[in-house]
Design a protein around this motif. Structure first.
Motif: not given
Ligand SMILES: CC(C)(COP(=O)(O)OP(=O)(O)OC[C@H]1O[C@@H](n2cnc3c(N)ncnc32)[C@H](O)[C@@H]1OP(=O)(O)O)[C@@H](O)C(=O)NCCC(=O)NCCS
Length: 204
Positions: A50-51, A55-58, A75-82, A100-104
């Motif tokens: 995925l990284l 694998v593609e996803a929105d 946090r890794c995904l957020a750093r990669e601007a997902w 409510l924060g992101a990914g919650s």
């Protein structure tokens, strides 16, 4: 049609997939290292794939129960601007004045009250309630049927066990654990596990 990738293949990942379907995501894939599909959602590949764009996803959500692992990957995904959306089960709710924060995720029957601030990659599990003016740090998990009264603060990556109750105004530190069914009537320091009624530190 947009695709949501849920990282993980265990029970929590499947709970998130189920909630995401109810919330209107039409295409959902799971991400993990086990090639077998945890039906009915297909496993599209590994996190590494995925990284690296194989694998593609929105958008991505981390469906892993362990708090520090979930927060680390988030946090890794957020750093990669997902895109890491918030997920609200159709039978869950938050006050319009709760944040409510992101990914919650807020799962079936759960509620977050007025003035509450919830960090990133937090789980409000089935039937959990977080009343007015609570503050939950990143990576917190409030397990099924646990209840936090008003003004409770919970530090990063702490775990509130199933059916636990926390009295108003209590502060729970970071990386703390409140055991299943505990009744918390005093502050809990960082890294401590408490159990029982009234909750006391677990003797090892
Ligand atoms: C508190 C908890 C983390 C301790 O787990 P653990 O470190 O593996 O502890 P153990 O199971 O080895 O138990 C250690 C002792 O604490 C007692 N204990 C464990 N959990 C307890 C609880 N919730 N309430 C009261 N006593 C508890 C055990 O009976 C045991 O006592 P003993 O030494 O006299 O025999 C765990 O029992 C717990 O409550 N987890 C929450 C589970 C949950 O919420 N799941 C929902 C997932 S969505």
């Amino acid at each position: 049609m947009k695709t949501l990738a849920i990282i993980g293949q265990g029970g929590h990942a499947r709970v998130l997939a189920d909630a995401a379907e109810g919330a209107g995501w039409a295409a959902i894939v799971l991400i993990g290292d086990t090639p077998e599909d945890p039906a009915p959602w297909p496993c599209a590949g590994s996190l590494n794939e995925l990284l690296h764009g194989v694998v593609e996803a929105d958008a991505c959500l981390v469906g892993i129960g362990d708090n520090s692992t979930r927060l680390g990957i988030h946090r890794c995904l957020a750093r990669e601007a997902w895109s890491t959306p918030r997920l609200l089960h159709p039978r869950a709710g938050t006050s319009p004045r709760a944040r409510l924060g992101a990914g919650s995720v807020v799962l079936a029957g759960a509620w977050a009250g007025v003035g509450t601030t919830i960090g990133e990659a937090v789980i409000l599990n089935t039937g959990a309630t977080v009343d007015h003016d609570c503050v939950l740090g990143d990576g917190v998990h409030v397990s099924p049927g646990a209840h936090l009264a008003g003004g409770v603060r919970v530090g990063e990556c702490s775990w509130i066990g199933i059916g636990a109750v926390v009295r108003q105004g209590i502060t729970i530190g970071r990386d703390a654990v409140v055991g299943a069914g505990a009744v918390v009537v005093a502050d809990v320091p960082d890294g401590i596990t408490v159990v029982g009624n009234p909750a006391r530190p677990l003797e090892r």
